[in-house]
Scaffold this motif. Sequence first.
Motif, PDB file in Angstrom:
ATOM      1  N   VAL A 175      -8.938  -2.543  -1.698  1.00 26.94           N
ATOM      2  CA  VAL A 175      -8.161  -2.715  -0.469  1.00 26.94           C
ATOM      3  C   VAL A 175      -7.865  -1.330   0.083  1.00 26.94           C
ATOM      4  O   VAL A 175      -7.417  -0.464  -0.654  1.00 26.94           O
ATOM      5  CB  VAL A 175      -6.820  -3.426  -0.767  1.00 26.94           C
ATOM      6  N   GLU A 176      -8.160  -1.144   1.373  1.00 32.02           N
ATOM      7  CA  GLU A 176      -7.853   0.151   1.992  1.00 32.02           C
ATOM      8  C   GLU A 176      -6.800  -0.022   3.071  1.00 32.02           C
ATOM      9  O   GLU A 176      -6.946  -0.880   3.941  1.00 32.02           O
ATOM     10  CB  GLU A 176      -9.120   0.746   2.634  1.00 32.02           C
TER      11      GLU A 176
ATOM     12  N   LEU B  81      -5.133   0.902   6.445  1.00 33.62           N
ATOM     13  CA  LEU B  81      -5.769   1.446   7.639  1.00 33.62           C
ATOM     14  C   LEU B  81      -4.820   2.252   8.527  1.00 33.62           C
ATOM     15  O   LEU B  81      -5.124   2.489   9.685  1.00 33.62           O
ATOM     16  CB  LEU B  81      -6.372   0.308   8.477  1.00 33.62           C
TER      17      LEU B  81
ATOM     18  N   PRO C 221      -1.687  -3.022   8.168  1.00 32.27           N
ATOM     19  CA  PRO C 221      -3.100  -3.322   8.392  1.00 32.27           C
ATOM     20  C   PRO C 221      -3.961  -2.811   7.229  1.00 32.27           C
ATOM     21  O   PRO C 221      -3.826  -1.656   6.826  1.00 32.27           O
ATOM     22  CB  PRO C 221      -3.436  -2.591   9.696  1.00 32.27           C
ATOM     23  N   VAL C 222      -4.788  -3.694   6.682  1.00 31.18           N
ATOM     24  CA  VAL C 222      -5.648  -3.305   5.563  1.00 31.18           C
ATOM     25  C   VAL C 222      -7.064  -3.825   5.794  1.00 31.18           C
ATOM     26  O   VAL C 222      -7.268  -4.753   6.575  1.00 31.18           O
ATOM     27  CB  VAL C 222      -5.135  -3.874   4.213  1.00 31.18           C
ATOM     28  N   GLU C 223      -8.005  -3.213   5.128  1.00 33.20           N
ATOM     29  CA  GLU C 223      -9.369  -3.746   5.113  1.00 33.20           C
ATOM     30  C   GLU C 223      -9.689  -4.158   3.681  1.00 33.20           C
ATOM     31  O   GLU C 223      -9.428  -3.411   2.738  1.00 33.20           O
ATOM     32  CB  GLU C 223     -10.371  -2.683   5.597  1.00 33.20           C
TER      33      GLU C 223
ATOM     34  N   PHE D 144     -12.465  -5.211   0.895  1.00 32.16           N
ATOM     35  CA  PHE D 144     -13.889  -5.064   0.565  1.00 32.16           C
ATOM     36  C   PHE D 144     -14.223  -6.079  -0.518  1.00 32.16           C
ATOM     37  O   PHE D 144     -13.745  -5.959  -1.658  1.00 32.16           O
ATOM     38  CB  PHE D 144     -14.172  -3.647   0.096  1.00 32.16           C
TER      39      PHE D 144
END
Length: 88
Positions: A60-61, A63, A82-84, A86
């Motif tokens: 999890v990154e 953002l 807010p996260v991205e 993967f």
Amino acid sequence: MASAARDEKYFPDGDRFILEREKQSDLSFGHGPHFCLGVMLARLEARVAMEELIAQVDRVEVLTERIDWLPSLVARGPQTLPVELFPV
Ligand code: HEM
């Protein structure tokens, strides 16, 4: 409230999230006669959510550089995060 679970006498290094920490009583769900009635459901939901996340997501990154915190003295948390995700 803000210092709950930060008392060095009971929670050494209290600011760190340590999974292996020996079980200690905490105040997350209150205390005494008004102890949270939904504690079992809340813990089950958290377990299911974490198990699903770990099974499906590799990493999890976050953002954003800047985090705005909720304007509350009793509950600490970001207003948005807010996260991205993967996938595995
Ligand atoms: C992570 C999730 C939750 C947290 C951190 C939490 C936390 C708390 C805390 C700290 C109290 C004590 C408040 C006080 O002493 O005045 C409380 C009471 C209560 N909680 Fe929760 N709660 C959660 C989820 C839930 C859920 C899912 C339900 C119901 C489905 C629930 C129902 C209640 C009820 C009915 C009380 C009042 C108990 C009483 O006054 O006798 N909670 N909760």
